[in-house]
Design a protein around this motif. Sequence first.
Motif, short mmCIF file in Angstrom:
data_model
loop_
_atom_site.label_atom_id
_atom_site.label_comp_id
_atom_site.label_asym_id
_atom_site.label_seq_id
_atom_site.Cartn_x
_atom_site.Cartn_y
_atom_site.Cartn_z
N GLY A 70 22.88 28.83 40.71
CA GLY A 70 21.22 28.90 40.29
C GLY A 70 20.78 27.51 40.19
N LEU A 71 19.62 27.55 39.67
CA LEU A 71 18.95 26.20 39.42
C LEU A 71 19.81 25.29 38.54
N ASN A 86 25.23 27.63 36.45
CA ASN A 86 24.97 29.01 36.26
C ASN A 86 24.73 29.79 37.60
N VAL A 88 23.80 33.42 39.94
CA VAL A 88 23.10 34.31 40.10
C VAL A 88 23.47 35.06 41.55
N LEU A 93 17.96 39.92 41.26
CA LEU A 93 18.63 39.47 39.88
C LEU A 93 18.87 40.72 39.05
N ALA A 95 22.12 40.27 37.57
CA ALA A 95 23.04 39.85 36.58
C ALA A 95 23.02 37.96 36.52
N THR A 96 23.46 37.55 35.82
CA THR A 96 23.64 36.16 35.53
C THR A 96 24.84 35.62 34.84
N LEU A 98 26.06 32.17 32.90
CA LEU A 98 25.90 31.03 32.45
C LEU A 98 27.15 29.98 31.67
N LEU A 157 19.62 44.93 28.48
CA LEU A 157 20.39 43.99 28.92
C LEU A 157 21.92 44.12 28.25
N ARG A 159 25.41 42.27 27.79
CA ARG A 159 25.67 40.76 27.69
C ARG A 159 27.11 40.60 26.99
N THR A 174 28.80 32.96 29.70
CA THR A 174 27.94 34.03 29.09
C THR A 174 27.31 34.98 30.18
N THR A 176 25.34 38.07 31.70
CA THR A 176 24.15 39.27 31.38
C THR A 176 23.95 39.95 32.55
N ARG A 178 22.41 44.34 34.01
CA ARG A 178 21.42 45.51 33.87
C ARG A 178 22.38 46.59 33.33
N SER B 222 24.48 29.51 24.36
CA SER B 222 24.63 30.62 25.52
C SER B 222 23.45 30.78 26.41
N SER B 447 12.46 26.40 36.11
CA SER B 447 12.63 25.56 37.28
C SER B 447 13.59 24.64 36.90
N THR B 448 13.92 23.89 38.11
CA THR B 448 15.49 23.15 37.88
C THR B 448 15.26 22.28 36.72
N LYS B 453 15.45 28.27 31.62
CA LYS B 453 15.74 29.35 32.72
C LYS B 453 16.41 30.33 32.30
N GLN B 454 17.46 30.29 31.66
CA GLN B 454 18.27 31.73 31.39
C GLN B 454 17.26 32.65 30.60
N ASN B 458 16.42 36.35 31.84
CA ASN B 458 16.57 37.46 30.94
C ASN B 458 15.51 38.30 31.12
N MET B 461 15.11 40.32 34.31
CA MET B 461 15.90 41.32 34.42
C MET B 461 15.61 42.50 33.72
#
Lengths: 293, 477
Positions: A70-71, A86, A88, A93, A95-96, A98, A157, A159, A174, A176, A178, B222, B447-448, B453-454, B458, B461
């Motif tokens: 991810g970013l 992170n 993805v 999207l 789930a993620t 981190l 969510l 997690r 971590t 996350t 759906r 987290s 953004s970067t 971001k997280q 969330n 989603m």
Amino acid sequence: VSLRLAPRRGAVAAVALLAAAIGVVAWLNLGRDADPPPTADPEDGRVVGGRYVSRYFDLVYPLPPGFVEGLAGPAPSETGSYVLANFVPAGELDATILVAALDRFFAPAWFDGAEAMAADFARGLAGIEGMTVDRAPDAMMTGGRRFVRVDFSGVGLYRAMLATDIRCHVVSFTVTARTPERRADLLDSVGHLSSSGVTGPACLKDHAGNDNLLHRVAPAVVGPQFVPIPVRMIVAVDGSVRHAHVIRATAEQRRSVAEAVRQWRFKPHLIDGRAVEVETGVVFRFGPSAPGS
Amino acid sequence: MTRIPLARLSLLASTASIAIPLAMTAPALGQTAAAPQAHAPTVQDPGVRGGARGAGGPLPGLNTEETAFFKATKEIFEEVNTVPDGLGPRFNLDGCAGCHVQPAVGGTSPAVNPQVAVATRLGANNVVPPFVTVDGPVREARFVKKPDGTPDGGVHGLFVISGRSDAPSACRIVQDNFAAAVAANNVIFRIPTPLFGLGLVETVRDSALRASLSAGAGRKSSLGISGRFNVNENDGTITRFGWKAQNKSLLIFSAEAYNVEQGVTNEGFPTEREEDPKCAVTATPEDPTRLVEEEDLGSPAANFSADIVSFAGFMRFLAPPTPATSPATAASAAEVMNASLTAAPPSSSSPARGKMVFDNIGCDACHTPSLKTGKSTFNSLSNKTFSPLSDFALHDMGVGLEDRVSQGGASGREFRTAPLWGLGQRIFFLHDGRTTDLLVAIRQHSSTGSEAKQVIDNFEMLGNGDKQALLNYLRSL
């Protein structure tokens, strides 16, 4: 997977996997035949050939199928908080993952390892309306490491946080998702972690704060005052500072602090009568009456 | 100085458009913004909420003297300055309440930008910069770099007094070339911050702020959140006012703004920024402490105070905004939206559900729900628990919001967590007012390099019902 591929595609995939594996090995052995590899820092982890590789934490984490980087996250913080990576899904999207680290040398005083963090984490979750702790903090072995795991869910969510202690950091994954099933799949992916098993330096929080320090050079006072500048250093077996990692500072402060710290000299640290490398941390704070001034 | 109430401005102004923001009530805005669009997206900002403004009054429990001081200083805050009062030579507007007026005096940028009218007030012939529009936010402009390439970061007044009937006739200074700065990507913008409840913010002890930021370190980790405070270079204490938390106190905040935004020199900032001798003809400081009582404002303290002290006093006693208490008010616009949602029943998009979503996805990690003041000289500010929805810390907001301007310890990408109280009635969002759409503002947090971001992942989603609930909750504030 290759069993389901046509022979030609299977061959291509095999070559790709081989190339990726070579890439990881090459990255891990960077420059071994010439100069020694530069000492790694926590934020130096990279994704190579579908695997997140951190030389500092001695971790290799294969990304789950369909996941990409991810970013990029923020720079390390004044309190030694890192967003290591992170991940993805390449598509929708849903789930993620981190990967983060907290430096126990610079985090709040109560913060004493993965278990304490997980306990505090779960207490915090319990105070959030609509949040359910699905699995209380619980130690488990996965990927060859001892983790403390907390599962929680709310507002659709699902997690989980897996935390482990490495080199006086708490490293956390971590997840996350759906759905609870997706969460379970991604948690399984952490079980594919691997490491070389090489032991890092002994980490000692207050090693520079007592009579271990034989020679100290004060850094030139430059840049903003009163701002904490956390520094991790690796003390070689002869007591010299082999590596200084200025975690957060302006460029001029980074130069000033690193130059000073590299001149420090410690008593060799002995374990069972044998000198060993030590990793420790100090915080500088420039100011009229501040420590480190 | 000549004290001219804003209500009498039309006698001076060539147009009366500055009075429009005061006449344009929040309900009117809410009705307009809430109107469903053809082919509306599934989730939508319900718009500026209607109902009672719930803002602009004094803190509850002020004593007689404090109440009188608040009333008097509010009048001073609403005054409009002329050149003989000290306005200019360069300025962004001629009164505090022109910028800080939505949804009530002390607020933020109104729906109709008064900067367009002030450009030509009293015969001035300023060109309105391309980033200032009548329906856009009030803006100040900062240049990123100086012509020699070194960092600038300072506010460049948009307008000059040249040509105004109240300015020296020999004054011929000209505006900066803002169009060229835009073309060179060398200018960034800031909009006014709301001032409600700032006395409470000023009274929180540093130790309480630090404890708040340290709390829940594991959960914040987290989520990829850290944060730090901007600190005063002289004494090392936390600074907490302004988009980058660059100002230490309400008095410094007032003094700086008076000089930078209106060009009025004062006891905090006593030097003219533009010293052209043909334009800067008034004695400085133009806003001194009054040694002789010039008029009776109903408060002995206000009668003698310099304006900057009055401004600080007004902000100190200005109550925090009150969230909508009636679901019918809070979600009047939201319910229109809910009718188009098929994924969730309307009740699941209530502001109460939105508060739950807010906390669950991690917004509360920075937009801290609760802080407590320390012991204050003023009882109404002493040991009070309040809900600014901010930790007043700096956070890296990534390249998407970066403005390339450093202030104090804050880098170009770092911003103070914007307090969300009163958000339901704000028209423009983010530091530069780039959007009126709350959904866009939320997404701009990712953004970067951004710590948020997280949390935004969330949010993305969530089901549409919960996304809408979050928007509805925020618009209830």
